[in-house]
Design a protein around this motif. Structure first.
Motif, PDB file in Angstrom:
ATOM      1  N   ILE A   8       2.632  -1.854 -12.090  1.00 37.47           N
ATOM      2  CA  ILE A   8       1.178  -1.829 -11.897  1.00 37.47           C
ATOM      3  C   ILE A   8       0.528  -2.773 -12.893  1.00 37.47           C
ATOM      4  N   GLY A   9       0.927  -2.684 -14.146  1.00 33.61           N
ATOM      5  CA  GLY A   9       0.371  -3.554 -15.176  1.00 33.61           C
ATOM      6  C   GLY A   9       0.629  -5.019 -14.895  1.00 33.61           C
ATOM      7  N   GLU A  10       1.834  -5.316 -14.424  1.00 31.93           N
ATOM      8  CA  GLU A  10       2.174  -6.710 -14.111  1.00 31.93           C
ATOM      9  C   GLU A  10       1.324  -7.243 -12.961  1.00 31.93           C
ATOM     10  N   LYS A  11       1.086  -6.428 -11.946  1.00 26.01           N
ATOM     11  CA  LYS A  11       0.253  -6.843 -10.814  1.00 26.01           C
ATOM     12  C   LYS A  11      -1.171  -7.149 -11.275  1.00 26.01           C
ATOM     13  N   SER A  48      -6.055   6.710 -15.402  1.00 26.70           N
ATOM     14  CA  SER A  48      -6.493   7.535 -14.283  1.00 26.70           C
ATOM     15  C   SER A  48      -6.701   6.658 -13.056  1.00 26.70           C
ATOM     16  N   LEU A  49      -6.809   7.286 -11.907  1.00 29.12           N
ATOM     17  CA  LEU A  49      -7.118   6.535 -10.691  1.00 29.12           C
ATOM     18  C   LEU A  49      -8.469   5.850 -10.829  1.00 29.12           C
ATOM     19  N   GLU A  50      -9.415   6.501 -11.471  1.00 29.11           N
ATOM     20  CA  GLU A  50     -10.736   5.901 -11.684  1.00 29.11           C
ATOM     21  C   GLU A  50     -10.625   4.604 -12.489  1.00 29.11           C
ATOM     22  N   THR A  51      -9.812   4.615 -13.536  1.00 28.82           N
ATOM     23  CA  THR A  51      -9.615   3.406 -14.344  1.00 28.82           C
ATOM     24  C   THR A  51      -8.981   2.302 -13.503  1.00 28.82           C
ATOM     25  N   LEU A  52      -7.999   2.653 -12.698  1.00 30.17           N
ATOM     26  CA  LEU A  52      -7.368   1.650 -11.840  1.00 30.17           C
ATOM     27  C   LEU A  52      -8.352   1.092 -10.826  1.00 30.17           C
ATOM     28  N   PHE A  53      -9.219   1.946 -10.270  1.00 28.30           N
ATOM     29  CA  PHE A  53     -10.274   1.467  -9.368  1.00 28.30           C
ATOM     30  C   PHE A  53     -11.189   0.495 -10.090  1.00 28.30           C
ATOM     31  N   LEU A  63      -6.746  -0.858  -4.296  1.00 27.56           N
ATOM     32  CA  LEU A  63      -5.900   0.018  -5.107  1.00 27.56           C
ATOM     33  C   LEU A  63      -4.563   0.299  -4.431  1.00 27.56           C
ATOM     34  N   GLU A  64      -4.564   0.443  -3.110  1.00 23.21           N
ATOM     35  CA  GLU A  64      -3.295   0.745  -2.443  1.00 23.21           C
ATOM     36  C   GLU A  64      -2.288  -0.387  -2.599  1.00 23.21           C
ATOM     37  N   LEU A  65      -2.761  -1.629  -2.753  1.00 22.89           N
ATOM     38  CA  LEU A  65      -1.836  -2.745  -2.974  1.00 22.89           C
ATOM     39  C   LEU A  65      -1.244  -2.713  -4.372  1.00 22.89           C
ATOM     40  N   ILE A  66      -2.010  -2.206  -5.314  1.00 24.68           N
ATOM     41  CA  ILE A  66      -1.516  -2.096  -6.683  1.00 24.68           C
ATOM     42  C   ILE A  66      -0.469  -0.986  -6.782  1.00 24.68           C
ATOM     43  N   LEU A  67      -0.716   0.113  -6.087  1.00 19.49           N
ATOM     44  CA  LEU A  67       0.155   1.277  -6.196  1.00 19.49           C
ATOM     45  C   LEU A  67       1.373   1.201  -5.287  1.00 19.49           C
ATOM     46  N   LYS A  68       1.319   0.345  -4.286  1.00 19.45           N
ATOM     47  CA  LYS A  68       2.409   0.243  -3.319  1.00 19.45           C
ATOM     48  C   LYS A  68       3.641  -0.398  -3.960  1.00 19.45           C
ATOM     49  N   GLU A  69       4.785   0.217  -3.706  1.00 15.94           N
ATOM     50  CA  GLU A  69       6.032  -0.351  -4.202  1.00 15.94           C
ATOM     51  C   GLU A  69       6.406  -1.553  -3.349  1.00 15.94           C
ATOM     52  N   PRO A  70       6.979  -2.591  -3.970  1.00 12.16           N
ATOM     53  CA  PRO A  70       7.398  -3.756  -3.185  1.00 12.16           C
ATOM     54  C   PRO A  70       8.466  -3.360  -2.163  1.00 12.16           C
ATOM     55  N   GLN A  71       8.378  -3.980  -0.998  1.00 14.39           N
ATOM     56  CA  GLN A  71       9.376  -3.731   0.053  1.00 14.39           C
ATOM     57  C   GLN A  71      10.686  -4.395  -0.333  1.00 14.39           C
ATOM     58  N   LYS A  72      11.762  -3.657  -0.190  1.00 20.96           N
ATOM     59  CA  LYS A  72      13.091  -4.217  -0.438  1.00 20.96           C
ATOM     60  C   LYS A  72      13.585  -4.842   0.864  1.00 20.96           C
ATOM     61  N   PRO A  73      14.187  -6.026   0.791  1.00 17.91           N
ATOM     62  CA  PRO A  73      14.699  -6.629   2.021  1.00 17.91           C
ATOM     63  C   PRO A  73      15.793  -5.756   2.640  1.00 17.91           C
ATOM     64  N   ALA A  74      15.780  -5.696   3.964  1.00 24.62           N
ATOM     65  CA  ALA A  74      16.789  -4.908   4.664  1.00 24.62           C
ATOM     66  C   ALA A  74      18.141  -5.616   4.568  1.00 24.62           C
ATOM     67  N   ASP A  75      19.162  -4.825   4.374  1.00 25.30           N
ATOM     68  CA  ASP A  75      20.520  -5.397   4.336  1.00 25.30           C
ATOM     69  C   ASP A  75      20.892  -5.910   5.714  1.00 25.30           C
TER      70      ASP A  75
END
Length: 76
Positions: A8-11, A48-53, A63-75
């Protein structure tokens, strides 16, 4: 440090730098202290979520883009 907190911090840091915004400017725009921004960007603390907003809004991030985990490529 938790992996999720670091990601999250890196994003946030990556977007802030892409826009050419320094931490003190983001602090002014978001109403979040520079110290808190530094902690979030370094994966420390527990914002908090408020701080992230508050941080996401001036950076033009949803916010959902920040909290979303990166998709792993399918094998294949």
């Amino acid at each position: 440090m938790r992996k999720e907190a670091i990601e999250i911090g890196e994003k946030l840091r990556e977007r802030r730098r892409l826009l050419g915004i320094k931490q003190p400017e983001l602090a002014f725009l978001s109403g979040v202290s520079s110290r808190t921004i530094q902690q979030v960007e370094n994966g420390r603390g527990n914002p908090s979520l408020e701080t992230l907003f508050q941080l996401a809004d001036p950076l033009g991030l949803r916010l959902e883009l920040i909290l979303k985990e990166p998709q792993k490529p399918a094998d294949q």
